[in-house]
Design a protein around this motif. Structure first.
Motif, mmCIF file in Angstrom:
data_model
loop_
_atom_site.group_PDB
_atom_site.id
_atom_site.type_symbol
_atom_site.label_atom_id
_atom_site.label_comp_id
_atom_site.label_asym_id
_atom_site.label_seq_id
_atom_site.Cartn_x
_atom_site.Cartn_y
_atom_site.Cartn_z
ATOM 1 N N GLU A 35 51.851 37.938 -1.829
ATOM 2 C CA GLU A 35 53.165 37.772 -2.464
ATOM 3 C C GLU A 35 53.490 38.918 -3.419
ATOM 4 O OE1 GLU A 35 52.977 33.989 -4.319
ATOM 5 O OE2 GLU A 35 52.758 32.882 -2.432
ATOM 6 N N ASP A 36 52.507 39.303 -4.238
ATOM 7 C CA ASP A 36 52.754 40.342 -5.243
ATOM 8 C C ASP A 36 52.498 41.740 -4.707
ATOM 9 O OD1 ASP A 36 53.275 38.235 -6.910
ATOM 10 O OD2 ASP A 36 51.257 38.205 -7.781
ATOM 11 N N ALA A 37 51.788 41.815 -3.570
ATOM 12 C CA ALA A 37 51.489 43.105 -2.932
ATOM 13 C C ALA A 37 50.819 44.071 -3.893
ATOM 14 C CB ALA A 37 52.757 43.719 -2.342
ATOM 15 N N LYS A 38 49.797 43.578 -4.618
ATOM 16 C CA LYS A 38 49.083 44.455 -5.526
ATOM 17 C C LYS A 38 47.581 44.255 -5.379
ATOM 18 C CE LYS A 38 49.018 41.362 -9.542
ATOM 19 N NZ LYS A 38 49.361 41.212 -10.971
ATOM 20 N N VAL A 39 46.837 45.238 -5.878
ATOM 21 C CA VAL A 39 45.379 45.221 -5.785
ATOM 22 C C VAL A 39 44.811 44.171 -6.734
ATOM 23 C CG1 VAL A 39 43.274 46.588 -6.087
ATOM 24 C CG2 VAL A 39 45.351 47.657 -5.181
ATOM 25 N N GLU A 40 43.729 43.500 -6.294
ATOM 26 C CA GLU A 40 43.002 42.553 -7.141
ATOM 27 C C GLU A 40 41.536 42.998 -7.201
ATOM 28 O OE1 GLU A 40 44.147 40.045 -8.830
ATOM 29 O OE2 GLU A 40 46.185 39.832 -8.027
ATOM 30 N N LEU A 98 43.183 44.072 -1.470
ATOM 31 C CA LEU A 98 44.491 44.715 -1.560
ATOM 32 C C LEU A 98 45.280 44.439 -0.292
ATOM 33 C CD1 LEU A 98 44.277 48.583 -1.062
ATOM 34 C CD2 LEU A 98 42.679 46.978 -0.105
ATOM 35 N N PRO A 99 46.596 44.468 -0.386
ATOM 36 C CA PRO A 99 47.432 44.220 0.791
ATOM 37 C C PRO A 99 47.490 45.451 1.687
ATOM 38 C CG PRO A 99 48.808 44.669 -1.110
ATOM 39 C CD PRO A 99 47.395 44.654 -1.607
ATOM 40 N N ILE A 100 47.696 45.218 2.965
ATOM 41 C CA ILE A 100 47.975 46.294 3.922
ATOM 42 C C ILE A 100 49.464 46.248 4.196
ATOM 43 C CG2 ILE A 100 47.558 47.145 6.259
ATOM 44 C CD1 ILE A 100 44.814 45.878 6.161
ATOM 45 N N ARG A 101 50.136 47.372 3.971
ATOM 46 C CA ARG A 101 51.590 47.375 4.034
ATOM 47 C C ARG A 101 52.105 48.336 5.085
ATOM 48 N NH1 ARG A 101 53.706 47.496 -2.179
ATOM 49 N NH2 ARG A 101 55.666 47.327 -1.028
ATOM 50 N N ALA A 107 45.916 41.379 4.566
ATOM 51 C CA ALA A 107 45.199 41.401 3.293
ATOM 52 C C ALA A 107 43.747 41.761 3.589
ATOM 53 C CB ALA A 107 45.278 40.043 2.606
ATOM 54 N N LEU A 108 43.278 42.825 2.977
ATOM 55 C CA LEU A 108 41.917 43.306 3.177
ATOM 56 C C LEU A 108 41.131 43.116 1.892
ATOM 57 C CD1 LEU A 108 39.821 44.937 4.870
ATOM 58 C CD2 LEU A 108 40.899 47.026 3.981
ATOM 59 N N PHE A 109 39.965 42.494 1.991
ATOM 60 C CA PHE A 109 39.192 42.294 0.764
ATOM 61 C C PHE A 109 37.700 42.326 1.036
ATOM 62 C CE2 PHE A 109 40.722 38.288 2.451
ATOM 63 C CZ PHE A 109 39.586 37.481 2.523
ATOM 64 N N LEU A 110 36.956 42.662 -0.035
ATOM 65 C CA LEU A 110 35.506 42.768 0.024
ATOM 66 C C LEU A 110 34.896 41.985 -1.131
ATOM 67 C CD1 LEU A 110 36.758 45.951 0.533
ATOM 68 C CD2 LEU A 110 34.481 46.075 1.533
ATOM 69 N N ALA A 111 33.636 41.579 -0.952
ATOM 70 C CA ALA A 111 32.963 40.820 -2.003
ATOM 71 C C ALA A 111 31.483 41.183 -2.031
ATOM 72 C CB ALA A 111 33.123 39.316 -1.774
ATOM 73 N N ALA A 163 46.984 50.388 8.173
ATOM 74 C CA ALA A 163 48.363 49.976 8.474
ATOM 75 C C ALA A 163 48.897 50.732 9.682
ATOM 76 C CB ALA A 163 49.259 50.216 7.259
ATOM 77 N N ILE A 164 48.596 52.035 9.739
ATOM 78 C CA ILE A 164 49.049 52.845 10.879
ATOM 79 C C ILE A 164 48.374 52.374 12.160
ATOM 80 C CG2 ILE A 164 49.055 55.167 11.868
ATOM 81 C CD1 ILE A 164 49.149 56.223 8.945
ATOM 82 N N ALA A 165 47.038 52.184 12.090
ATOM 83 C CA ALA A 165 46.288 51.762 13.280
ATOM 84 C C ALA A 165 46.750 50.397 13.765
ATOM 85 C CB ALA A 165 44.789 51.742 12.963
ATOM 86 N N LEU A 166 46.973 49.480 12.832
ATOM 87 C CA LEU A 166 47.393 48.130 13.203
ATOM 88 C C LEU A 166 48.801 48.132 13.795
ATOM 89 C CD1 LEU A 166 46.746 45.152 13.285
ATOM 90 C CD2 LEU A 166 47.410 44.964 10.891
#
Length: 381
Positions: A87-92, A119-122, A130-134, A163-166
């Motif tokens: 929703e916010d399209a920002k990094v966490e 972080l979002p993929i735009r 949405a791509l994330f790691l832990a 984003a380009i590849a997708l």
């Protein structure tokens, strides 16, 4: 930047090349996730593609076994931190995701996670994933090292290329859908024309037999034999069209098995003997496999319906990293130069286009009364 096992420009280059190698959306998603986890040296990575109903249309993970993934249960919903990213399209970037007020827990089989980077993929203004790691792999003696600002910068670069590849993969799949739709439309028209002509002849012949049955039984018998022959031909047309219209099971069965199955059906449906042999062929890029299948179908169509062949042999052999397809018949043959001058192509133009479209070549050898051989070679991956 973070010093993981594959840090630096070479690792970034390797990840970007890996993403650009694939055309199928699912393969691209898997490659993005695996590349991100390896590049940033994280224990877990995931990528979700949102749907329009508060969930995810696709959700790919890396670092979790198939058994764990099945035990976790249904795909996650867009809530908590995942929803905020979309929703916010920002990094966490969080030191401990469990302490964030938006954290809403996870299923009992879900692995425990602490440090988190997402972080979002735009694509322009649209958030397409949405791509994330832990759980970064590093000493955690003093409360954990967590992901750094450099990690965040590196993941942002990866996400831009993702984003380009997708987007490219989606466009490719869309173009394939359109190609298949066009192919089905062509086959439907062809089916309509061929079967309509047969049925029209069948009706006229049956009417003639009816008129002759009383005054000339011998001729009526001959006409009825013709009715039976026309009915058999119409059945052949229908069976062959059904085979061609059926979606090719390339993803599940592979090219060799798909060709073998279709050729077995054609052999049963036609009076000509149709054989297939596949030798040493390895999996090829999806686009090349589809092109080989379509060229084989077009060549078989010509051989079985136009050449009068008694035998049609199809072979698929390995050649270097690629493969070569050969369709040979003992039919009437033709002069390729005469065909071109007459404006008739017998599908040769579309076959050449399919071959060149995947970096391959197509050759046609034919002479009147000496049969035809169509050969297509592709380079492999």
């Amino acid at each position: 930047m973070s010093q993981g096992p594959r840090s630096g420009l070479a690792a970034v280059s390797s990840a970007l090349l890996a993403m650009s190698r694939h055309l199928e959306v699912r393969d691209v998603l898997k490659t993005i996730v695996a590349s991100a986890r390896e590049l940033l040296d994280a224990q877990y990575a995931a990528l979700g593609v949102p749907d329009d109903h508060g969930g995810f249309a696709q959700f790919v993970v890396d670092g979790v076994s198939d058994e764990q993934w099945k035990a976790i249960g249904p795909l996650p919903r867009q809530h908590g931190i995942l929803a905020a990213m979309l929703e916010d399209a920002k990094v966490e970037r969080l030191a401990d995701v469990r302490k964030d007020p938006r954290f809403e827990g996870w299923p009992s089989a879900h692995p425990d996670m602490s440090d988190f980077l997402g972080l979002p993929i735009r694509d322009g203004d649209e958030v397409i994933g949405a791509l994330f790691l832990a759980n970064k792999n590093c000493p955690k003696e003093y409360g954990g090292c967590g992901f750094t600002a450099d990690d965040e910068e590196l993941l942002a670069i990866l996400a831009q290329h993702a984003a380009i590849a997708l987007t490219n993969a989606r466009l490719y799949e869309r173009s394939r859908e359109l190609t298949i739709a066009e192919e089905r439309s062509r086959l439907a028209h062809e089916l309509h024309d061929a079967v309509s002509q047969k049925l029209f002849s069948l009706r006229l012949t049956a009417q003639a037999a009816t008129a002759l049955v009383d005054r000339d039984p011998a001729r009526a018998k001959g006409e009825l034999h013709q009715v039976a022959a026309l009915a058999a031909e119409a059945a052949d047309e229908l069976r062959a069209a059904v085979v061609e219209l059926r979606p090719a099971a390339l993803d599940e069965d592979g090219l060799v098995a798909t060709l073998r199955t279709q050729i077995q059906v054609l052999d049963r449906a036609h009076s000509a003997r149709v054989t297939f042999a596949g030798r040493g062929v390895k999996a090829l890029p999806a686009a090349q496999e589809e092109a080989l299948l379509r060229v084989a179908q077009e060549a078989l169509h010509n051989a079985l319906r136009h050449s009068g062949a008694e035998h049609v042999d199809v072979t698929l052999d390995r050649r270097g990293a690629g493969a070569v397809l050969r369709v040979t018949d003992d039919g009437g043959g033709f002069d390729p130069r005469t065909v071109r001058r007459a404006g008739r192509h017998l599908g040769l133009v579309s076959m050449r286009d399919r071959a060149s479209g995947v970096g391959g070549t197509l050759t046609v050898e034919s002479e009147p009364d000496k049969g035809t051989t169509i050969e297509m070679e592709v380079p492999g991956g």
